[in-house]
Design a protein around this motif. Sequence first.
Motif, PDB file in Angstrom:
ATOM      1  N   LEU A   1       0.839  -1.218   0.000  1.00 21.34           N
ATOM      2  CA  LEU A   1       0.000   0.000   0.000  1.00 21.34           C
ATOM      3  C   LEU A   1       0.868   1.260   0.000  1.00 21.34           C
ATOM      4  CD1 LEU A   1      -2.843  -1.074   2.472  1.00 21.34           C
ATOM      5  CD2 LEU A   1      -2.890  -1.050  -0.031  1.00 21.34           C
ATOM      6  N   HIS A   2       2.178   1.065  -0.076  1.00 22.71           N
ATOM      7  CA  HIS A   2       3.106   2.189  -0.202  1.00 22.71           C
ATOM      8  C   HIS A   2       3.753   2.134  -1.591  1.00 22.71           C
ATOM      9  CE1 HIS A   2       3.229   4.405   3.468  1.00 22.71           C
ATOM     10  NE2 HIS A   2       3.782   3.484   4.218  1.00 22.71           N
ATOM     11  N   PRO A   3       4.153   3.297  -2.119  1.00 24.45           N
ATOM     12  CA  PRO A   3       4.860   3.296  -3.411  1.00 24.45           C
ATOM     13  C   PRO A   3       6.222   2.607  -3.286  1.00 24.45           C
ATOM     14  CG  PRO A   3       4.239   5.541  -2.749  1.00 24.45           C
ATOM     15  CD  PRO A   3       3.957   4.648  -1.575  1.00 24.45           C
ATOM     16  N   GLN A   4       6.691   2.059  -4.389  1.00 23.86           N
ATOM     17  CA  GLN A   4       8.009   1.409  -4.417  1.00 23.86           C
ATOM     18  C   GLN A   4       9.136   2.425  -4.281  1.00 23.86           C
ATOM     19  OE1 GLN A   4       9.011  -1.962  -4.551  1.00 23.86           O
ATOM     20  NE2 GLN A   4       6.898  -1.967  -3.805  1.00 23.86           N
ATOM     21  N   ASP A   5       8.971   3.567  -4.893  1.00 27.51           N
ATOM     22  CA  ASP A   5      10.025   4.583  -4.920  1.00 27.51           C
ATOM     23  C   ASP A   5      10.210   5.185  -3.511  1.00 27.51           C
ATOM     24  OD1 ASP A   5      11.802   6.579  -6.157  1.00 27.51           O
ATOM     25  OD2 ASP A   5      10.207   7.946  -5.561  1.00 27.51           O
ATOM     26  N   PRO A   6      11.447   5.152  -2.969  1.00 30.52           N
ATOM     27  CA  PRO A   6      11.655   5.630  -1.587  1.00 30.52           C
ATOM     28  C   PRO A   6      11.235   7.083  -1.377  1.00 30.52           C
ATOM     29  CG  PRO A   6      13.575   4.429  -2.369  1.00 30.52           C
ATOM     30  CD  PRO A   6      12.670   4.591  -3.552  1.00 30.52           C
ATOM     31  N   LEU A   7      11.452   7.919  -2.375  1.00 32.04           N
ATOM     32  CA  LEU A   7      11.089   9.329  -2.199  1.00 32.04           C
ATOM     33  C   LEU A   7       9.566   9.476  -2.111  1.00 32.04           C
ATOM     34  CD1 LEU A   7      12.000  12.257  -2.010  1.00 32.04           C
ATOM     35  CD2 LEU A   7      11.978  12.367  -4.515  1.00 32.04           C
ATOM     36  N   GLN A   8       8.864   8.759  -3.001  1.00 30.98           N
ATOM     37  CA  GLN A   8       7.393   8.808  -2.961  1.00 30.98           C
ATOM     38  C   GLN A   8       6.866   8.166  -1.675  1.00 30.98           C
ATOM     39  OE1 GLN A   8       5.259  10.570  -4.723  1.00 30.98           O
ATOM     40  NE2 GLN A   8       7.147  11.345  -5.643  1.00 30.98           N
ATOM     41  N   ARG A   9       7.553   7.102  -1.244  1.00 30.63           N
ATOM     42  CA  ARG A   9       7.111   6.436  -0.007  1.00 30.63           C
ATOM     43  C   ARG A   9       7.237   7.399   1.174  1.00 30.63           C
ATOM     44  NH1 ARG A   9       9.682   1.887  -0.877  1.00 30.63           N
ATOM     45  NH2 ARG A   9      11.415   2.124   0.584  1.00 30.63           N
ATOM     46  N   ALA A  10       8.346   8.128   1.197  1.00 30.75           N
ATOM     47  CA  ALA A  10       8.539   9.119   2.271  1.00 30.75           C
ATOM     48  C   ALA A  10       7.454  10.193   2.191  1.00 30.75           C
ATOM     49  CB  ALA A  10       9.921   9.735   2.156  1.00 30.75           C
ATOM     50  N   ARG A  11       7.138  10.614   0.980  1.00 28.90           N
ATOM     51  CA  ARG A  11       6.091  11.632   0.807  1.00 28.90           C
ATOM     52  C   ARG A  11       4.747  11.104   1.344  1.00 28.90           C
ATOM     53  NH1 ARG A  11       2.469  12.507  -3.412  1.00 28.90           N
ATOM     54  NH2 ARG A  11       1.547  14.585  -3.288  1.00 28.90           N
ATOM     55  N   HIS A  12       4.432   9.857   1.055  1.00 32.59           N
ATOM     56  CA  HIS A  12       3.173   9.290   1.549  1.00 32.59           C
ATOM     57  C   HIS A  12       3.177   9.219   3.079  1.00 32.59           C
ATOM     58  CE1 HIS A  12       1.118   7.359  -2.153  1.00 32.59           C
ATOM     59  NE2 HIS A  12       1.853   8.388  -2.528  1.00 32.59           N
TER      60      HIS A  12
ATOM     61  N   PHE B   1       0.318  14.107   8.365  1.00 32.33           N
ATOM     62  CA  PHE B   1      -0.608  15.227   8.171  1.00 32.33           C
ATOM     63  C   PHE B   1      -2.026  14.786   8.563  1.00 32.33           C
ATOM     64  CE2 PHE B   1      -3.378  17.975   5.637  1.00 32.33           C
ATOM     65  CZ  PHE B   1      -2.770  19.220   5.743  1.00 32.33           C
ATOM     66  N   GLY B   2      -2.379  13.567   8.199  1.00 35.00           N
ATOM     67  CA  GLY B   2      -3.707  13.033   8.547  1.00 35.00           C
ATOM     68  C   GLY B   2      -3.898  12.981  10.057  1.00 35.00           C
TER      69      GLY B   2
ATOM     70  N   CYS C   1      -4.074   3.403  -1.441  1.00 33.19           N
ATOM     71  CA  CYS C   1      -2.773   3.373  -0.751  1.00 33.19           C
ATOM     72  C   CYS C   1      -2.959   3.692   0.737  1.00 33.19           C
ATOM     73  CB  CYS C   1      -1.791   4.350  -1.415  1.00 33.19           C
ATOM     74  SG  CYS C   1      -2.236   6.088  -1.175  1.00 33.19           S
ATOM     75  N   MET C   2      -1.851   3.658   1.459  1.00 31.59           N
ATOM     76  CA  MET C   2      -1.888   3.851   2.912  1.00 31.59           C
ATOM     77  C   MET C   2      -2.463   5.226   3.294  1.00 31.59           C
ATOM     78  SD  MET C   2      -0.982   1.705   5.226  1.00 31.59           S
ATOM     79  CE  MET C   2       0.530   0.778   5.117  1.00 31.59           C
ATOM     80  N   VAL C   3      -2.173   6.239   2.497  1.00 34.07           N
ATOM     81  CA  VAL C   3      -2.700   7.584   2.798  1.00 34.07           C
ATOM     82  C   VAL C   3      -4.235   7.546   2.747  1.00 34.07           C
ATOM     83  CG1 VAL C   3      -2.659  10.030   2.157  1.00 34.07           C
ATOM     84  CG2 VAL C   3      -0.608   8.630   1.839  1.00 34.07           C
ATOM     85  N   ASP C   4      -4.779   6.741   1.843  1.00 36.77           N
ATOM     86  CA  ASP C   4      -6.241   6.599   1.773  1.00 36.77           C
ATOM     87  C   ASP C   4      -6.788   5.963   3.053  1.00 36.77           C
ATOM     88  OD1 ASP C   4      -6.696   7.481  -1.021  1.00 36.77           O
ATOM     89  OD2 ASP C   4      -5.446   5.752  -1.498  1.00 36.77           O
ATOM     90  N   ALA C   5      -6.034   4.983   3.578  1.00 37.71           N
ATOM     91  CA  ALA C   5      -6.484   4.317   4.815  1.00 37.71           C
ATOM     92  C   ALA C   5      -6.510   5.304   5.980  1.00 37.71           C
ATOM     93  CB  ALA C   5      -5.565   3.134   5.135  1.00 37.71           C
ATOM     94  N   VAL C   6      -5.638   6.314   5.928  1.00 38.10           N
ATOM     95  CA  VAL C   6      -5.601   7.321   6.989  1.00 38.10           C
ATOM     96  C   VAL C   6      -6.744   8.328   6.837  1.00 38.10           C
ATOM     97  CG1 VAL C   6      -4.251   9.300   7.835  1.00 38.10           C
ATOM     98  CG2 VAL C   6      -3.138   7.077   7.458  1.00 38.10           C
TER      99      VAL C   6
END
Length: 237
Positions: A86-97, A103-104, A157-162
């Motif tokens: 549920l997280h992006p593969q890319d480490p930078l995008q994962r950190a952003r999520h 924030f949630g 994704c995980m942000v949606d779950a939040v």
Amino acid sequence: MTAAAGSSLPTLVSHALCPYVQRVAIVLHEKGLAFERRTVDLAHKPAWFLALSPLGKTPVLQVRGEALFESAVICEYLDEVAMPPLHPQDPLQRARHRAWMEFGSAVLNTIGTFYAAPHEAALQASAQQLHGRFVQLEQALAQRGGPGPYFAGADFCMVDAVFGPVFRYFDVIDTLPGVVDLGLWRGVPQVADWRQALAQRASLRQAVDAGYPEGLRAFLRARGSALSRRMGAEAAP
Ligand SMILES: N[C@@H](CCC(=O)N[C@@H](CS)C(=O)NCC(=O)O)C(=O)O
């Protein structure tokens, strides 16, 4: 998803209204993992609960002899051990999520300030703050560079779950007297669409039981806050 009694399935120590419990229940469902629930009365915390939860908070996930606490940590664990990711593969995008998950949690704190606001001026101020958060979310959604319906596009994704549990509050709050005038959803059409898509997701729907709306109304009414007083003006059920 609820397991048969006596099984060794993970147990989600829960409170019926807790948004942090919901995010774990959502992730478990998205991963297709069966689990049991054990409900706790947070107003009268039993000894077994305090022994499991170092901060005395829900959720706790009991799994393979461990009692995991802190919802974000539990969600990250589940993402490591079960598919689909549920997280992006890319480490930078994962950190952003992960940052938007934080924030949630901050938005949940603002919702707490909103429903506990002691007087009308404080209610208006926290409504303005909430609206500002939704505007920030609208800008984050604009960075998708494409259609939704979810935070990052087509995939949940995980942000949606939040944010599912964040928005769920407003399924009740929006119906309270005078709340429409607070303009919480003014000028945030993508957030409104996102909220609607999340509300339809099966994992979101199963995360609370049928008594949630009435339970939340009773909780809000009992705050002794400006919002509670507005509710006092509601027609008796
Ligand atoms: N940071 C925690 C927050 C959990 C939390 O605040 N849970 C609330 C219920 S929604 C709680 O247990 N409150 C009881 C208390 O603080 O005494 C997490 O993400 O798990």
